[in-house]
Design a protein around this motif. Sequence first.
Motif, short mmCIF file in Angstrom:
data_model
loop_
_atom_site.label_atom_id
_atom_site.label_comp_id
_atom_site.label_asym_id
_atom_site.label_seq_id
_atom_site.Cartn_x
_atom_site.Cartn_y
_atom_site.Cartn_z
N ARG A 104 7.23 -39.59 -108.53
CA ARG A 104 7.02 -38.73 -107.36
C ARG A 104 5.63 -38.96 -106.77
O ARG A 104 5.48 -39.10 -105.55
N HIS A 105 4.62 -39.02 -107.61
CA HIS A 105 3.26 -39.22 -107.12
C HIS A 105 3.06 -40.62 -106.55
O HIS A 105 2.18 -40.83 -105.72
N GLY A 125 5.31 -41.97 -104.73
CA GLY A 125 6.11 -42.01 -103.51
C GLY A 125 7.53 -42.50 -103.70
O GLY A 125 8.25 -42.72 -102.73
N GLU A 126 7.96 -42.65 -104.95
CA GLU A 126 9.32 -43.12 -105.22
C GLU A 126 10.19 -41.92 -105.60
O GLU A 126 10.58 -41.72 -106.75
N SER A 127 10.48 -41.12 -104.58
CA SER A 127 11.16 -39.85 -104.80
C SER A 127 12.58 -40.01 -105.32
O SER A 127 13.06 -39.19 -106.11
N THR A 155 10.50 -31.93 -105.17
CA THR A 155 10.73 -33.31 -104.71
C THR A 155 11.65 -33.33 -103.50
O THR A 155 11.43 -34.10 -102.55
N TYR A 156 12.69 -32.51 -103.52
CA TYR A 156 13.56 -32.42 -102.35
C TYR A 156 12.79 -31.90 -101.13
O TYR A 156 13.02 -32.34 -100.00
N ASP A 179 9.66 -32.46 -100.54
CA ASP A 179 8.88 -33.61 -100.07
C ASP A 179 9.69 -34.45 -99.08
O ASP A 179 9.15 -34.99 -98.12
N LEU A 180 11.00 -34.57 -99.35
CA LEU A 180 11.88 -35.41 -98.53
C LEU A 180 12.45 -34.67 -97.33
O LEU A 180 13.17 -35.26 -96.53
N ALA A 212 12.52 -40.37 -108.95
CA ALA A 212 12.13 -39.09 -109.56
C ALA A 212 13.32 -38.14 -109.60
O ALA A 212 13.56 -37.47 -110.62
N ILE A 213 14.09 -38.09 -108.53
CA ILE A 213 15.24 -37.19 -108.47
C ILE A 213 16.28 -37.58 -109.51
O ILE A 213 16.85 -36.72 -110.20
N GLN A 271 10.57 -28.93 -110.38
CA GLN A 271 10.18 -30.25 -109.91
C GLN A 271 11.23 -30.88 -109.01
O GLN A 271 10.90 -31.57 -108.04
#
Length: 284
Positions: free
Chosen positions: A17-18, A20-22, A49-50, A52-53, A25-26, A45
């Motif tokens: 996630r940090h 930028g590869e969400s 993350t969702y 963020d998107l 991460a999901i 988390q």
Amino acid sequence: MSVPTPESLIRQALIFRHAGESAKAIDLLKEALAAQPDHLNAQIQLGATYLDLGKTGAAMDALAGAARQAPDSAIVRRLLALGYLQKNDLKRAKAEADEAVRLEPGDGITQTILGRVLDRQHDWTGAEAALRRGAQLDPDSDYALVHLGYFLIRRRKIKEAALVAEDAARAAPDDFGVILLRGDVALRLGKAEEAKDFALWALSRRATHREAIRLLVSAKAHQSWWLGLWWRLNSNFWLRLLVVIASFPFGIWFITPIYLIGGRLIFEHMLAKELKTVKLKQGF
């Protein structure tokens, strides 16, 4: 081979996630929840993350379980506030942000989120006070400083925004949001060349990021009055229409379309020349 624990999956997800590869991460967070459906941190988390998107529905679904488990968690409440903010449900966003602040008044991120909600509600005084509290409580938080900086830019307090940008640069010089903030401040201080450098730095990190491209285009427009006028015409339909209508009595209505088409070709050539200094991702 040992099966990874939910905790190890979450740690890996945070790294992605940090970075930028969400999507990765999901996948890891879903794997953690498949192993332990009521894992509170995994739910938090995944929701974050969702968010963020911009996938608000999925975020709120993940956070609903967290809210049932931990109704008195300031982290859950502030994430719910962000979710409602994304949905433009400002009343619920304000209620959740207020509750998060009540639960943890000394947390800078929570104060910053309250400030963002108040900003959207056009409560400028309350928003600035909350955003400044957030930066004071957490002076090394790029999140708090970047949001305060952009608020001050929007309120046209550029000198104050410049000071915040300096603080952000000391706290997190390589943070993507900080780079953009410094570029936007430089642009508004009339330092177009410096703003262009920040835009190129940002594009070297994320080659297709819309805000980084906007900053580069704006910097180039400021460096040329001709292209600056083209940029304003190109971005405002009503201004284009007004210019065409005003030019009809003089029989020169055709100049505006030619100007727009020619300006685009010149602008694209100049940007392509600038962007050779960064490595672009396919599909830019």
